[in-house]
Each structure stands twice: as C-alpha cells, then as structure tokens.
Design a protein around this motif. Sequence first.
Motif, PDB file in Angstrom:
ATOM      1  N   MET A   1       0.810  -1.191   0.000  1.00  0.00           N
ATOM      2  CA  MET A   1       0.000   0.000   0.000  1.00  0.00           C
ATOM      3  C   MET A   1       0.854   1.256   0.000  1.00  0.00           C
ATOM      4  SD  MET A   1      -3.052   1.250   2.399  1.00  0.00           S
ATOM      5  CE  MET A   1      -3.595   2.912   2.259  1.00  0.00           C
ATOM      6  N   LEU A   2       1.937   1.253   0.761  1.00  0.00           N
ATOM      7  CA  LEU A   2       2.766   2.457   0.813  1.00  0.00           C
ATOM      8  C   LEU A   2       3.349   2.818  -0.548  1.00  0.00           C
ATOM      9  CD1 LEU A   2       4.589   2.268   4.253  1.00  0.00           C
ATOM     10  CD2 LEU A   2       2.810   3.849   3.517  1.00  0.00           C
ATOM     11  N   SER A   3       3.606   1.836  -1.389  1.00  0.00           N
ATOM     12  CA  SER A   3       4.119   2.169  -2.713  1.00  0.00           C
ATOM     13  C   SER A   3       3.040   2.856  -3.550  1.00  0.00           C
ATOM     14  CB  SER A   3       4.644   0.924  -3.419  1.00  0.00           C
ATOM     15  OG  SER A   3       3.601  -0.007  -3.592  1.00  0.00           O
ATOM     16  N   ALA A   4       1.781   2.473  -3.363  1.00  0.00           N
ATOM     17  CA  ALA A   4       0.683   3.107  -4.090  1.00  0.00           C
ATOM     18  C   ALA A   4       0.263   4.430  -3.454  1.00  0.00           C
ATOM     19  CB  ALA A   4      -0.518   2.166  -4.141  1.00  0.00           C
ATOM     20  N   GLU A   5       0.421   4.541  -2.143  1.00  0.00           N
ATOM     21  CA  GLU A   5       0.032   5.739  -1.386  1.00  0.00           C
ATOM     22  C   GLU A   5       1.186   6.150  -0.470  1.00  0.00           C
ATOM     23  OE1 GLU A   5      -2.774   7.538  -1.364  1.00  0.00           O
ATOM     24  OE2 GLU A   5      -3.934   6.310  -2.740  1.00  0.00           O
ATOM     25  N   PRO A   6       2.245   6.755  -0.994  1.00  0.00           N
ATOM     26  CA  PRO A   6       3.409   7.078  -0.168  1.00  0.00           C
ATOM     27  C   PRO A   6       3.128   8.043   0.984  1.00  0.00           C
ATOM     28  CG  PRO A   6       3.675   7.933  -2.401  1.00  0.00           C
ATOM     29  CD  PRO A   6       2.422   7.141  -2.380  1.00  0.00           C
ATOM     30  N   ALA A   7       2.051   8.787   0.903  1.00  0.00           N
ATOM     31  CA  ALA A   7       1.724   9.716   1.988  1.00  0.00           C
ATOM     32  C   ALA A   7       0.816   9.086   3.045  1.00  0.00           C
ATOM     33  CB  ALA A   7       1.059  10.960   1.414  1.00  0.00           C
ATOM     34  N   ALA A   8       0.508   7.791   2.909  1.00  0.00           N
ATOM     35  CA  ALA A   8      -0.367   7.119   3.876  1.00  0.00           C
ATOM     36  C   ALA A   8       0.241   7.205   5.271  1.00  0.00           C
ATOM     37  CB  ALA A   8      -0.573   5.663   3.477  1.00  0.00           C
ATOM     38  N   ILE A   9      -0.626   7.388   6.236  1.00  0.00           N
ATOM     39  CA  ILE A   9      -0.210   7.540   7.630  1.00  0.00           C
ATOM     40  C   ILE A   9      -0.448   6.222   8.352  1.00  0.00           C
ATOM     41  CG2 ILE A   9      -0.654   8.784   9.782  1.00  0.00           C
ATOM     42  CD1 ILE A   9      -1.779  11.064   7.913  1.00  0.00           C
ATOM     43  N   PRO A  10       0.619   5.602   8.900  1.00  0.00           N
ATOM     44  CA  PRO A  10       0.421   4.361   9.661  1.00  0.00           C
ATOM     45  C   PRO A  10      -0.453   4.646  10.891  1.00  0.00           C
ATOM     46  CG  PRO A  10       2.740   4.722   9.182  1.00  0.00           C
ATOM     47  CD  PRO A  10       2.022   5.977   8.822  1.00  0.00           C
ATOM     48  N   LEU A  11      -1.414   3.788  11.133  1.00  0.00           N
ATOM     49  CA  LEU A  11      -2.348   3.978  12.237  1.00  0.00           C
ATOM     50  C   LEU A  11      -2.371   2.723  13.089  1.00  0.00           C
ATOM     51  CD1 LEU A  11      -4.554   5.852  13.419  1.00  0.00           C
ATOM     52  CD2 LEU A  11      -6.181   4.651  11.961  1.00  0.00           C
ATOM     53  N   ALA A  12      -2.061   2.898  14.356  1.00  0.00           N
ATOM     54  CA  ALA A  12      -2.053   1.783  15.296  1.00  0.00           C
ATOM     55  C   ALA A  12      -3.018   2.098  16.424  1.00  0.00           C
ATOM     56  CB  ALA A  12      -0.650   1.553  15.828  1.00  0.00           C
ATOM     57  N   GLY A  13      -4.263   1.779  16.234  1.00  0.00           N
ATOM     58  CA  GLY A  13      -5.245   2.032  17.274  1.00  0.00           C
ATOM     59  C   GLY A  13      -6.222   3.124  16.902  1.00  0.00           C
ATOM     60  N   GLY A  14      -5.775   4.338  16.821  1.00  0.00           N
ATOM     61  CA  GLY A  14      -6.629   5.419  16.401  1.00  0.00           C
ATOM     62  C   GLY A  14      -7.040   6.397  17.477  1.00  0.00           C
ATOM     63  N   THR A  15      -6.651   6.167  18.721  1.00  0.00           N
ATOM     64  CA  THR A  15      -7.078   7.059  19.787  1.00  0.00           C
ATOM     65  C   THR A  15      -6.687   8.508  19.505  1.00  0.00           C
ATOM     66  OG1 THR A  15      -6.950   5.299  21.417  1.00  0.00           O
ATOM     67  CG2 THR A  15      -6.916   7.554  22.254  1.00  0.00           C
ATOM     68  N   ASP A  16      -5.447   8.737  19.142  1.00  0.00           N
ATOM     69  CA  ASP A  16      -4.999  10.111  18.911  1.00  0.00           C
ATOM     70  C   ASP A  16      -5.784  10.795  17.808  1.00  0.00           C
ATOM     71  OD1 ASP A  16      -3.136   9.836  20.890  1.00  0.00           O
ATOM     72  OD2 ASP A  16      -1.503   9.327  19.528  1.00  0.00           O
ATOM     73  N   ALA A  27      -7.478  15.912   8.347  1.00  0.00           N
ATOM     74  CA  ALA A  27      -7.288  14.488   8.607  1.00  0.00           C
ATOM     75  C   ALA A  27      -8.365  13.643   7.942  1.00  0.00           C
ATOM     76  CB  ALA A  27      -7.267  14.222  10.106  1.00  0.00           C
ATOM     77  N   HIS A  28      -9.515  14.237   7.656  1.00  0.00           N
ATOM     78  CA  HIS A  28     -10.616  13.479   7.052  1.00  0.00           C
ATOM     79  C   HIS A  28     -10.256  12.965   5.663  1.00  0.00           C
ATOM     80  CE1 HIS A  28     -14.006  15.092   9.796  1.00  0.00           C
ATOM     81  NE2 HIS A  28     -12.860  15.182  10.414  1.00  0.00           N
ATOM     82  N   ALA A  29      -9.440  13.705   4.942  1.00  0.00           N
ATOM     83  CA  ALA A  29      -9.095  13.327   3.572  1.00  0.00           C
ATOM     84  C   ALA A  29      -7.824  12.487   3.475  1.00  0.00           C
ATOM     85  CB  ALA A  29      -8.938  14.583   2.724  1.00  0.00           C
ATOM     86  N   ALA A  30      -7.144  12.291   4.585  1.00  0.00           N
ATOM     87  CA  ALA A  30      -5.883  11.549   4.573  1.00  0.00           C
ATOM     88  C   ALA A  30      -6.133  10.058   4.330  1.00  0.00           C
ATOM     89  CB  ALA A  30      -5.143  11.737   5.894  1.00  0.00           C
ATOM     90  N   THR A  31      -5.098   9.384   3.868  1.00  0.00           N
ATOM     91  CA  THR A  31      -5.140   7.931   3.697  1.00  0.00           C
ATOM     92  C   THR A  31      -4.396   7.315   4.873  1.00  0.00           C
ATOM     93  OG1 THR A  31      -5.175   8.126   1.303  1.00  0.00           O
ATOM     94  CG2 THR A  31      -4.470   6.012   2.210  1.00  0.00           C
ATOM     95  N   TYR A  32      -4.999   6.325   5.505  1.00  0.00           N
ATOM     96  CA  TYR A  32      -4.417   5.687   6.681  1.00  0.00           C
ATOM     97  C   TYR A  32      -4.110   4.226   6.388  1.00  0.00           C
ATOM     98  CZ  TYR A  32      -5.987   9.885   8.940  1.00  0.00           C
ATOM     99  OH  TYR A  32      -6.166  11.199   9.263  1.00  0.00           O
ATOM    100  N   LEU A  33      -3.022   3.766   6.944  1.00  0.00           N
ATOM    101  CA  LEU A  33      -2.605   2.374   6.816  1.00  0.00           C
ATOM    102  C   LEU A  33      -2.856   1.691   8.159  1.00  0.00           C
ATOM    103  CD1 LEU A  33      -1.250   0.093   5.268  1.00  0.00           C
ATOM    104  CD2 LEU A  33       0.954   0.998   6.009  1.00  0.00           C
ATOM    105  N   ASP A  34      -3.835   0.802   8.210  1.00  0.00           N
ATOM    106  CA  ASP A  34      -4.223   0.119   9.432  1.00  0.00           C
ATOM    107  C   ASP A  34      -3.195  -0.956   9.777  1.00  0.00           C
ATOM    108  OD1 ASP A  34      -7.123  -1.937  10.321  1.00  0.00           O
ATOM    109  OD2 ASP A  34      -5.476  -1.165  11.524  1.00  0.00           O
TER     110      ASP A  34
END
Length: 96
Positions: A1-16, A27-34
């Motif tokens: 996924m990171l190669s297709a979306e290099p700006a993806a933000i790794p997300l571990a949990g989501g509390t923050d 943040a609503h438009a960002a791409t997240y990597l679960d």
Amino acid sequence: MLSAEPAAIPLAGGTDIMVNWPQRLSAHAATYLDLSGVGDLRSIRWTDDALVLGAMTTYWDVIEDAQIAAAFPRRATSSMPPRRPTAYRSSWRTMR
C-alpha cells in the motif's frame, strides 16, 4: 500500500486521531494504513533480562498475562480495574 500511497499515515489504534477527528478537517481526507493486522507488533516476549512489549500490545494484554502477573504482582493488581469493559475489543472491530 505504501508504494501506491506514499503519503499514507500508519495507524495503530486510532485514539490520537479519533479524539481530534471533528476539529482536524485535513485528517478526514488523509489515507491511513491500518496496522492492526500486523500480529508481530502485538507481542509479549521475555529475554534473559527483560520483558519486551510490541508496539501494539495493549494495556489489557499486559494485565491479563499470567506470566507478567507472576513476575510483577504489584503491577498486575494496582492497575487492574474492578472489571473489564465488555465493549473494549468488539467496539474497535465494528468501527473499522
């Protein structure tokens, strides 16, 4: 996924991110990597001289682990709530 979306933000949990979600419109438009499916990040292991917790090891993983409770009895009892919330694990699964 990171190669297709290099700006993806790794997300571990989501509390923050979820705490500030309504205010952070960018943040609503960002791409997240679960990262929740990366089992190696949610680990508990012992070395000869240390307890090593993976980056996604939860509070509940620690207080429910019998080996940790035996090694650190004060830690296991001082931080344990009266009962475990019943919606803890299921609520995250349904939010995804």
